[in-house]
Design a protein around this motif. Sequence first.
Motif, PDB file in Angstrom:
ATOM      1  N   LYS A 158       0.829  -1.204   0.000  1.00 13.00           N
ATOM      2  CA  LYS A 158       0.000   0.000   0.000  1.00 13.00           C
ATOM      3  C   LYS A 158       0.865   1.257   0.000  1.00 13.00           C
ATOM      4  O   LYS A 158       0.532   2.252  -0.637  1.00 13.00           O
ATOM      5  CB  LYS A 158      -0.950  -0.004   1.196  1.00 13.00           C
ATOM      6  CG  LYS A 158      -2.065  -1.022   1.049  1.00 13.00           C
ATOM      7  CD  LYS A 158      -3.003  -0.991   2.247  1.00 13.00           C
ATOM      8  CE  LYS A 158      -4.138  -1.985   2.054  1.00 13.00           C
ATOM      9  NZ  LYS A 158      -5.056  -2.002   3.206  1.00 13.00           N
ATOM     10  N   GLY A 159       1.998   1.191   0.699  1.00 10.43           N
ATOM     11  CA  GLY A 159       2.919   2.319   0.737  1.00 10.43           C
ATOM     12  C   GLY A 159       3.521   2.630  -0.628  1.00 10.43           C
ATOM     13  O   GLY A 159       3.882   3.777  -0.908  1.00 10.43           O
ATOM     14  N   LEU A 160       3.627   1.617  -1.477  1.00 14.63           N
ATOM     15  CA  LEU A 160       4.111   1.832  -2.838  1.00 14.63           C
ATOM     16  C   LEU A 160       3.015   2.414  -3.734  1.00 14.63           C
ATOM     17  O   LEU A 160       3.296   2.852  -4.846  1.00 14.63           O
ATOM     18  CB  LEU A 160       4.622   0.519  -3.451  1.00 14.63           C
ATOM     19  CG  LEU A 160       5.907  -0.049  -2.850  1.00 14.63           C
ATOM     20  CD1 LEU A 160       6.233  -1.401  -3.490  1.00 14.63           C
ATOM     21  CD2 LEU A 160       7.066   0.920  -3.042  1.00 14.63           C
ATOM     22  N   LEU A 178       1.660  -4.071 -10.660  1.00 18.60           N
ATOM     23  CA  LEU A 178       2.895  -4.779 -11.001  1.00 18.60           C
ATOM     24  C   LEU A 178       3.936  -3.820 -11.564  1.00 18.60           C
ATOM     25  O   LEU A 178       5.135  -3.964 -11.300  1.00 18.60           O
ATOM     26  CB  LEU A 178       2.614  -5.907 -11.994  1.00 18.60           C
ATOM     27  CG  LEU A 178       1.794  -7.066 -11.431  1.00 18.60           C
ATOM     28  CD1 LEU A 178       1.385  -8.021 -12.542  1.00 18.60           C
ATOM     29  CD2 LEU A 178       2.547  -7.793 -10.339  1.00 18.60           C
ATOM     30  N   CYS A 179       3.479  -2.834 -12.287  1.00 13.83           N
ATOM     31  CA  CYS A 179       4.393  -1.825 -12.812  1.00 13.83           C
ATOM     32  C   CYS A 179       5.013  -1.014 -11.674  1.00 13.83           C
ATOM     33  O   CYS A 179       6.197  -0.694 -11.711  1.00 13.83           O
ATOM     34  CB  CYS A 179       3.659  -0.920 -13.788  1.00 13.83           C
ATOM     35  SG  CYS A 179       4.740   0.254 -14.592  1.00 13.83           S
ATOM     36  N   GLU A 184       9.817   0.305  -8.664  1.00 13.15           N
ATOM     37  CA  GLU A 184      10.492   0.421  -7.373  1.00 13.15           C
ATOM     38  C   GLU A 184      11.757  -0.439  -7.348  1.00 13.15           C
ATOM     39  O   GLU A 184      12.788  -0.023  -6.829  1.00 13.15           O
ATOM     40  CB  GLU A 184       9.550   0.035  -6.234  1.00 13.15           C
ATOM     41  CG  GLU A 184      10.179   0.083  -4.858  1.00 13.15           C
ATOM     42  CD  GLU A 184      10.727   1.460  -4.454  1.00 13.15           C
ATOM     43  OE1 GLU A 184      11.499   1.502  -3.479  1.00 13.15           O
ATOM     44  OE2 GLU A 184      10.410   2.480  -5.090  1.00 13.15           O
ATOM     45  N   LEU A 185      11.684  -1.631  -7.912  1.00 15.37           N
ATOM     46  CA  LEU A 185      12.878  -2.479  -8.011  1.00 15.37           C
ATOM     47  C   LEU A 185      13.960  -1.778  -8.828  1.00 15.37           C
ATOM     48  O   LEU A 185      15.124  -1.741  -8.434  1.00 15.37           O
ATOM     49  CB  LEU A 185      12.528  -3.826  -8.645  1.00 15.37           C
ATOM     50  CG  LEU A 185      13.709  -4.750  -8.927  1.00 15.37           C
ATOM     51  CD1 LEU A 185      14.406  -5.162  -7.638  1.00 15.37           C
ATOM     52  CD2 LEU A 185      13.251  -5.969  -9.699  1.00 15.37           C
ATOM     53  N   PHE A 186      13.577  -1.185  -9.942  1.00 14.70           N
ATOM     54  CA  PHE A 186      14.527  -0.468 -10.788  1.00 14.70           C
ATOM     55  C   PHE A 186      15.149   0.703 -10.028  1.00 14.70           C
ATOM     56  O   PHE A 186      16.360   0.888 -10.034  1.00 14.70           O
ATOM     57  CB  PHE A 186      13.811   0.016 -12.052  1.00 14.70           C
ATOM     58  CG  PHE A 186      14.705   0.696 -13.046  1.00 14.70           C
ATOM     59  CD1 PHE A 186      15.656  -0.020 -13.755  1.00 14.70           C
ATOM     60  CD2 PHE A 186      14.584   2.049 -13.289  1.00 14.70           C
ATOM     61  CE1 PHE A 186      16.477   0.601 -14.677  1.00 14.70           C
ATOM     62  CE2 PHE A 186      15.400   2.683 -14.211  1.00 14.70           C
ATOM     63  CZ  PHE A 186      16.345   1.957 -14.903  1.00 14.70           C
TER      64      PHE A 186
END
Length: 194
Positions: A158-160, A178-179, A184-186
């Motif tokens: 939820k924070g993302l 998912l995007c 965030e991973l990138f």
Amino acid sequence: MLKVKSVFICLFLFILVGNPFPIAHAQKIDPYTELNDKLTNYIKPCHGKISLRYQSLLSNKSFTINSQTEVPAASTIKLPLALYVMKMADLGKLDLSEQLTYQSHQYSGGSGVIQNDSVGTKYTIGDLIEKALVYSDNIAFIMLKERVGKENFIAYLKGLGADYAYPGGLNTTSADDLCLYAKELFRYSKQNEN
């Protein structure tokens, strides 16, 4: 001979890569509009539920079809969990070398390699992350989720900005969510070597 060779090379490149000189009267076609038309025509006969988002992580251009539609997350939920666990380790809130013990209530069939191991086998958190991502291991996912706490994981999603973070207890997502996780991973990968 040299002139003929130069003409041949130019002709070869023209055939290989197309005309490098734009035609003055040609209209510029937006590749996303063309892609939308092609995909829409391709999937129309299927009558299926399609949720798609293409997002360039470099230019921030995107292309979507029903990208907010709720769909089953299946194993895609393993990516944000692994990212959350790595962030917790980077913050010193857990140690990747900490060992967790496989317990019988964590058994889950389907994909993975831990299901072939004996209950009671120990794995480091680092091993479990690798198994969850490389082998899509369901048991590794369950063990990691239990370690960090499902409610903490939901709060992280939820924070993302995720719209679907286990709504009603269901493992669902959307292409947009998912995007968010991939972006965030990138972003995080540029800050941290883990």
